[in-house]
Design a protein around this motif. Structure first.
Motif, PDB file in Angstrom:
ATOM      1  N   ARG A  10      41.199  48.345  34.174  1.00 47.12           N
ATOM      2  CA  ARG A  10      40.167  49.103  33.457  1.00 47.12           C
ATOM      3  C   ARG A  10      39.813  48.373  32.173  1.00 47.12           C
ATOM      4  NH1 ARG A  10      38.793  50.693  29.181  1.00 47.12           N
ATOM      5  NH2 ARG A  10      40.843  50.026  28.444  1.00 47.12           N
ATOM      6  N   ARG A  11      38.560  48.184  31.930  1.00 42.62           N
ATOM      7  CA  ARG A  11      38.123  47.624  30.651  1.00 42.62           C
ATOM      8  C   ARG A  11      36.747  48.183  30.355  1.00 42.62           C
ATOM      9  NH1 ARG A  11      34.683  43.693  32.300  1.00 42.62           N
ATOM     10  NH2 ARG A  11      35.052  43.089  34.461  1.00 42.62           N
ATOM     11  N   THR A  12      36.359  48.080  29.110  1.00 36.12           N
ATOM     12  CA  THR A  12      35.075  48.611  28.705  1.00 36.12           C
ATOM     13  C   THR A  12      33.961  47.698  29.196  1.00 36.12           C
ATOM     14  OG1 THR A  12      35.976  49.783  26.820  1.00 36.12           O
ATOM     15  CG2 THR A  12      33.666  49.124  26.671  1.00 36.12           C
ATOM     16  N   ARG A  14      29.789  47.003  29.360  1.00 35.89           N
ATOM     17  CA  ARG A  14      28.556  47.321  28.614  1.00 35.89           C
ATOM     18  C   ARG A  14      27.332  46.695  29.274  1.00 35.89           C
ATOM     19  NH1 ARG A  14      32.554  46.091  24.798  1.00 35.89           N
ATOM     20  NH2 ARG A  14      33.207  47.833  23.487  1.00 35.89           N
ATOM     21  N   CYS A  93      37.471  42.672  17.821  1.00 37.36           N
ATOM     22  CA  CYS A  93      36.875  43.211  19.048  1.00 37.36           C
ATOM     23  C   CYS A  93      35.345  43.082  18.994  1.00 37.36           C
ATOM     24  CB  CYS A  93      37.417  44.631  19.252  1.00 37.36           C
ATOM     25  SG  CYS A  93      36.297  45.919  19.670  1.00 37.36           S
ATOM     26  N   ASN A 118      24.197  51.255  22.495  1.00 39.04           N
ATOM     27  CA  ASN A 118      25.059  52.402  22.805  1.00 39.04           C
ATOM     28  C   ASN A 118      24.219  53.593  23.257  1.00 39.04           C
ATOM     29  OD1 ASN A 118      28.109  52.456  22.043  1.00 39.04           O
ATOM     30  ND2 ASN A 118      27.169  51.200  20.432  1.00 39.04           N
ATOM     31  N   PHE A 122      23.944  51.543  27.571  1.00 44.93           N
ATOM     32  CA  PHE A 122      24.113  50.168  28.090  1.00 44.93           C
ATOM     33  C   PHE A 122      23.532  50.028  29.498  1.00 44.93           C
ATOM     34  CE2 PHE A 122      27.681  50.719  25.026  1.00 44.93           C
ATOM     35  CZ  PHE A 122      27.303  49.754  24.116  1.00 44.93           C
ATOM     36  N   CYS A 163      32.308  52.935  30.029  1.00 46.92           N
ATOM     37  CA  CYS A 163      32.340  52.597  28.608  1.00 46.92           C
ATOM     38  C   CYS A 163      32.537  53.887  27.810  1.00 46.92           C
ATOM     39  CB  CYS A 163      31.035  51.912  28.177  1.00 46.92           C
ATOM     40  SG  CYS A 163      31.065  51.441  26.427  1.00 46.92           S
ATOM     41  N   PRO A 164      33.746  54.097  27.269  1.00 44.00           N
ATOM     42  CA  PRO A 164      33.934  55.269  26.413  1.00 44.00           C
ATOM     43  C   PRO A 164      33.202  55.027  25.094  1.00 44.00           C
ATOM     44  CG  PRO A 164      35.913  53.896  26.366  1.00 44.00           C
ATOM     45  CD  PRO A 164      34.940  53.236  27.303  1.00 44.00           C
ATOM     46  N   GLN A 165      32.488  56.021  24.588  1.00 50.06           N
ATOM     47  CA  GLN A 165      31.672  55.787  23.393  1.00 50.06           C
ATOM     48  C   GLN A 165      31.787  56.937  22.388  1.00 50.06           C
ATOM     49  OE1 GLN A 165      28.450  54.689  26.406  1.00 50.06           O
ATOM     50  NE2 GLN A 165      27.521  54.145  24.449  1.00 50.06           N
ATOM     51  N   GLY A 166      32.494  56.636  21.302  1.00 46.27           N
ATOM     52  CA  GLY A 166      32.513  57.569  20.183  1.00 46.27           C
ATOM     53  C   GLY A 166      31.105  57.704  19.609  1.00 46.27           C
ATOM     54  N   ALA A 167      30.333  56.626  19.705  1.00 41.50           N
ATOM     55  CA  ALA A 167      28.964  56.621  19.161  1.00 41.50           C
ATOM     56  C   ALA A 167      28.122  57.750  19.763  1.00 41.50           C
ATOM     57  CB  ALA A 167      28.302  55.273  19.436  1.00 41.50           C
ATOM     58  N   THR A 207      39.685  42.092  25.520  1.00 42.80           N
ATOM     59  CA  THR A 207      40.418  42.430  24.297  1.00 42.80           C
ATOM     60  C   THR A 207      41.906  42.234  24.566  1.00 42.80           C
ATOM     61  OG1 THR A 207      40.512  44.719  25.025  1.00 42.80           O
ATOM     62  CG2 THR A 207      38.732  44.139  23.511  1.00 42.80           C
ATOM     63  N   ARG A 209      46.086  43.195  23.022  1.00 42.59           N
ATOM     64  CA  ARG A 209      46.841  44.283  22.411  1.00 42.59           C
ATOM     65  C   ARG A 209      47.926  43.701  21.530  1.00 42.59           C
ATOM     66  NH1 ARG A 209      42.909  46.219  24.440  1.00 42.59           N
ATOM     67  NH2 ARG A 209      42.803  48.033  25.836  1.00 42.59           N
TER      68      ARG A 209
HETATM   69  C1  FMN Z   1      37.536  56.917  21.989  1.00 45.24           C
HETATM   70  C2  FMN Z   1      36.832  55.586  22.144  1.00 45.24           C
HETATM   71  C3  FMN Z   1      35.596  55.395  21.559  1.00 45.24           C
HETATM   72  C4  FMN Z   1      34.913  54.193  21.745  1.00 45.24           C
HETATM   73  N1  FMN Z   1      33.653  54.067  21.241  1.00 45.24           N
HETATM   74  C5  FMN Z   1      32.919  52.988  21.563  1.00 45.24           C
HETATM   75  C6  FMN Z   1      31.545  52.936  21.214  1.00 45.24           C
HETATM   76  O1  FMN Z   1      30.994  53.843  20.586  1.00 45.24           O
HETATM   77  N2  FMN Z   1      30.829  51.853  21.594  1.00 45.24           N
HETATM   78  C7  FMN Z   1      31.401  50.825  22.315  1.00 45.24           C
HETATM   79  O2  FMN Z   1      30.676  49.889  22.648  1.00 45.24           O
HETATM   80  N3  FMN Z   1      32.708  50.841  22.655  1.00 45.24           N
HETATM   81  C8  FMN Z   1      33.468  51.907  22.319  1.00 45.24           C
HETATM   82  N4  FMN Z   1      34.780  51.984  22.721  1.00 45.24           N
HETATM   83  C9  FMN Z   1      35.373  50.887  23.502  1.00 45.24           C
HETATM   84  C10 FMN Z   1      36.411  50.102  22.696  1.00 45.24           C
HETATM   85  O3  FMN Z   1      35.760  49.182  21.861  1.00 45.24           O
HETATM   86  C11 FMN Z   1      37.347  49.413  23.691  1.00 45.24           C
HETATM   87  O4  FMN Z   1      38.055  50.383  24.404  1.00 45.24           O
HETATM   88  C12 FMN Z   1      38.361  48.497  22.989  1.00 45.24           C
HETATM   89  O5  FMN Z   1      37.709  47.442  22.355  1.00 45.24           O
HETATM   90  C13 FMN Z   1      39.392  47.955  23.977  1.00 45.24           C
HETATM   91  O6  FMN Z   1      38.734  47.229  24.993  1.00 45.24           O
HETATM   92  P1  FMN Z   1      38.869  47.613  26.532  1.00 45.24           P
HETATM   93  O7  FMN Z   1      38.419  49.031  26.700  1.00 45.24           O
HETATM   94  O8  FMN Z   1      37.980  46.651  27.246  1.00 45.24           O
HETATM   95  O9  FMN Z   1      40.311  47.480  26.907  1.00 45.24           O
HETATM   96  C14 FMN Z   1      35.506  53.147  22.506  1.00 45.24           C
HETATM   97  C15 FMN Z   1      36.773  53.353  23.068  1.00 45.24           C
HETATM   98  C16 FMN Z   1      37.422  54.543  22.905  1.00 45.24           C
HETATM   99  C17 FMN Z   1      38.775  54.740  23.556  1.00 45.24           C
END
Ligand code: FMN
Length: 220
Positions: A10-12, A14, A93, A118, A122, A163-167, A207, A209
């Protein structure tokens, strides 16, 4: 796939293709995520899954709203800035992403555009907004975090990127209005998801850790 392989793969992501997830699989993912644990089994998550045309429409509205300079008004507190090692990780990151997108350090407009993307999810054809009652606190937000990871791992298992996004929690009024969400539900995050566009440069981002002993102590 063994659980740790799933966790590692699993990875983010975009950058997504337009391909929609079959409705039955879509339902299955959210059905299985319900099995997540929560404080006193309260299951505080309220999830709104938006797909296809409605998702595109919402992306346009949200993007236009943010571009026109409205200030963020999140339902719950958020970190204005990170410091120390947290800041270093945040910068690393972002730099990894900008490097892949070809955005130079001094290119403010380029960075702003990457941020604004965001709000277009994406390019994902699906987005899930996840919230909980507005009167709830940190302890309940933990439940939402666990639920979100369960959901993303289930997606990974099915070859679906996320892609989890707090934004996506910064402009909750617009999202509530457009999706007809109860005003008592506060939004904590959004997850854009769908099938990965493997050609998209953002998706080359990886990314790392911190080593185990940097943030974990074993005491006896
Ligand atoms: C709760 C949470 C909020 C996040 N918000 C954003 C966001 O708003 N925009 C974005 O591009 N990535 C966002 N991310 C992705 C993180 O940048 C990403 O999880 C982190 O860099 C680790 O990379 P990976 O998910 O590829 O392992 C968020 C991740 C989490 C868990």
């Amino acid at each position: 796939m063994p659980l740790y392989d799933l966790i590692q793969s699993r990875r983010t992501v975009r950058g997504f293709t337009e391909r929609l997830i079959e409705p039955q699989l879509l339902r299955q993912l959210f059905d299985q995520a319900r099995q997540s644990p929560s404080n006193c089994n309260t299951q505080p998550w309220h999830t709104y899954v938006v797909s296809g045309q409605r998702c595109r429409q919402l992306a346009e509205q949200l993007y236009a709203h943010v571009c026109s300079g409205h200030p963020p008004q999140p339902d719950f507190g958020f970190m204005a800035s990170y410091e120390g090692v947290f800041r270093e990780r945040q910068v690393a990151c972002a730099q990894a992403l900008y490097r892949n997108l070809g955005i130079a350090r001094e290119d403010k407009a380029g960075r702003m555009q990457a941020l604004l993307d965001n709000y277009r999810f994406f390019g994902a054809p699906h987005v899930a907004f996840i919230g909980m009652p507005r009167s709830y606190h940190t302890v309940n937000a933990v439940d939402i975090g666990i639920y979100a990871q369960t959901l993303m791992l289930l997606m990974t298992e099915q070859g679906i990127a996320s892609c989890p996004q707090g934004a996506l929690a910064y402009y909750p009024e617009l999202v509530r209005r457009e999706l007809g969400i109860d005003p008592e539900v506060g939004l904590l995050l959004g997850i854009s998801f769908g099938y990965e566009d493997s050609e998209h440069p953002a998706n080359k981002t990886r990314t790392d850790r911190a080593p185990l002993d940097e943030n974990t102590r074993f005491l006896d």
